[in-house]
Motif scaffolding. Structure first.
Motif, PDB file in Angstrom:
ATOM      1  N   LEU A 151      -0.223  -9.329  -1.236  1.00 21.25           N
ATOM      2  CA  LEU A 151       0.768  -8.287  -0.958  1.00 21.25           C
ATOM      3  C   LEU A 151       2.116  -8.651  -1.589  1.00 21.25           C
ATOM      4  O   LEU A 151       3.111  -7.966  -1.376  1.00 21.25           O
ATOM      5  CB  LEU A 151       0.949  -8.120   0.562  1.00 21.25           C
ATOM      6  N   THR A 152       2.138  -9.718  -2.371  1.00  8.39           N
ATOM      7  CA  THR A 152       3.382 -10.291  -2.890  1.00  8.39           C
ATOM      8  C   THR A 152       4.225  -9.297  -3.667  1.00  8.39           C
ATOM      9  O   THR A 152       5.446  -9.225  -3.499  1.00  8.39           O
ATOM     10  CB  THR A 152       3.064 -11.494  -3.799  1.00  8.39           C
ATOM     11  N   ALA A 153       3.613  -8.512  -4.533  1.00  6.34           N
ATOM     12  CA  ALA A 153       4.370  -7.625  -5.428  1.00  6.34           C
ATOM     13  C   ALA A 153       4.992  -6.445  -4.697  1.00  6.34           C
ATOM     14  O   ALA A 153       5.849  -5.751  -5.262  1.00  6.34           O
ATOM     15  CB  ALA A 153       3.475  -7.129  -6.555  1.00  6.34           C
TER      16      ALA A 153
ATOM     17  N   LYS B 188       7.163   7.839  -4.886  1.00  6.37           N
ATOM     18  CA  LYS B 188       6.626   7.082  -3.755  1.00  6.37           C
ATOM     19  C   LYS B 188       6.136   5.690  -4.165  1.00  6.37           C
ATOM     20  O   LYS B 188       5.217   5.572  -4.961  1.00  6.37           O
ATOM     21  CB  LYS B 188       5.452   7.836  -3.112  1.00  6.37           C
ATOM     22  N   PRO B 189       6.733   4.634  -3.615  1.00  9.33           N
ATOM     23  CA  PRO B 189       6.149   3.292  -3.767  1.00  9.33           C
ATOM     24  C   PRO B 189       5.072   3.116  -2.703  1.00  9.33           C
ATOM     25  O   PRO B 189       5.319   3.308  -1.509  1.00  9.33           O
ATOM     26  CB  PRO B 189       7.346   2.365  -3.507  1.00  9.33           C
ATOM     27  N   ILE B 190       3.866   2.795  -3.123  1.00  8.07           N
ATOM     28  CA  ILE B 190       2.730   2.721  -2.195  1.00  8.07           C
ATOM     29  C   ILE B 190       2.142   1.312  -2.211  1.00  8.07           C
ATOM     30  O   ILE B 190       1.925   0.728  -3.266  1.00  8.07           O
ATOM     31  CB  ILE B 190       1.648   3.755  -2.572  1.00  8.07           C
ATOM     32  N   CYS B 191       1.887   0.791  -1.019  1.00  4.78           N
ATOM     33  CA  CYS B 191       1.423  -0.597  -0.880  1.00  4.78           C
ATOM     34  C   CYS B 191      -0.071  -0.639  -0.570  1.00  4.78           C
ATOM     35  O   CYS B 191      -0.547  -0.017   0.379  1.00  4.78           O
ATOM     36  CB  CYS B 191       2.196  -1.303   0.231  1.00  4.78           C
ATOM     37  N   GLY B 192      -0.801  -1.401  -1.386  1.00  9.13           N
ATOM     38  CA  GLY B 192      -2.232  -1.541  -1.171  1.00  9.13           C
ATOM     39  C   GLY B 192      -2.689  -2.960  -1.418  1.00  9.13           C
ATOM     40  O   GLY B 192      -1.890  -3.861  -1.696  1.00  9.13           O
TER      41      GLY B 192
END
Length: 221
Positions: free
Chosen positions: A48-50, A73-77
């Motif tokens: 999840l670092t980035a 939208k910045p989306i985290c995956g």
């Protein structure tokens, strides 16, 4: 609305000792905007670092030009290695570390991402040729089941369980392949994430296996 939902960066990809991508967050965001995409999702392997760089970068862009970036939208995956405890702890079958995409829809979903990543790195991490951090079905079920609808599941690439089952079924009987086990698995995952939160991933590739997978999952969907 177009958003690329499966992307790797040089930041998150390097957490396991080898580079999976040379893409920088800044260049990826700029290119997504150039393509008129309305967001970008980062799904590095086991990392999840980035996400920190992504969120900070979008924040800085909005501060400089609010109108241009307000709807981006910045989306985290996370692209995890999804498997069962039996595959790893009993059978020692490391070929069954199946790729799988998880995407947070909101803060609850991101908390679920963090919980799963913590379990993988703290409890399940081991070394076999390269470092792998398996996420067990039991952990995924335990974290998601009581709060469905906040985390999206996606079948990922040819290294995913869905794709590999399709190819295996086809290789067993090319004339009349039996995809019933694939459909059973897809229904189970759809139930786990909650209907509308589980997706089948198609990729643009000329590989024979990918062409087959794209055709079959379109039919199964």
């Amino acid at each position: 609305m177009y958003i690329s939902l499966h992307n790797h960066t040089a930041i998150g990809s390097n957490t396991r000792g080898f580079l999976d991508s040379i893409n920088t967050v800044e260049k990826m965001v700029a290119y997504a905007k150039e393509l008129n995409h309305t967001g970008l999702c980062i799904t590095d392997h086991d990392s999840l670092t980035a996400h920190i760089d992504l969120l900070h970068h979008i924040k800085s862009l909005r501060e400089k030009d609010p109108e241009k970036w307000k709807d981006f939208k910045p989306i985290c995956g996370n692209e995890i290695y999804l498997t069962s405890k039996k595959n790893i702890l009993e059978d020692k079958d490391y070929s069954k570390l199946y790729h799988f995409i998880l995407i947070a829809k909101d803060e609850i979903g991101y908390d679920q991402l963090r919980k799963l990543s913590t379990r993988a790195w703290c409890d399940n991490s081991f070394t076999f040729v390269n470092i792998r951090t398996p996420t067990y079905f039991d952990d995924l079920t335990e974290v998601v089941r009581d709060e469905k609808g906040h985390l999206i599941g996606q079948t990922a690439c040819l290294r995913g369980q869905c794709d590999r089952m399709i190819v295996e079924a086809y290789n067993l009987d090319q004339e009349n392949p039996d995809y019933s086990l694939v459909e059973k698995w897809l229904r189970a995952m759809d139930k786990l994430f909650g209907h509308g939160n589980f997706f089948l991933e198609m990729q643009p590739s000329n590989q024979e296996a990918q062409i087959l997978v794209n055709k079959v999952i379109l039919e199964l969907s």
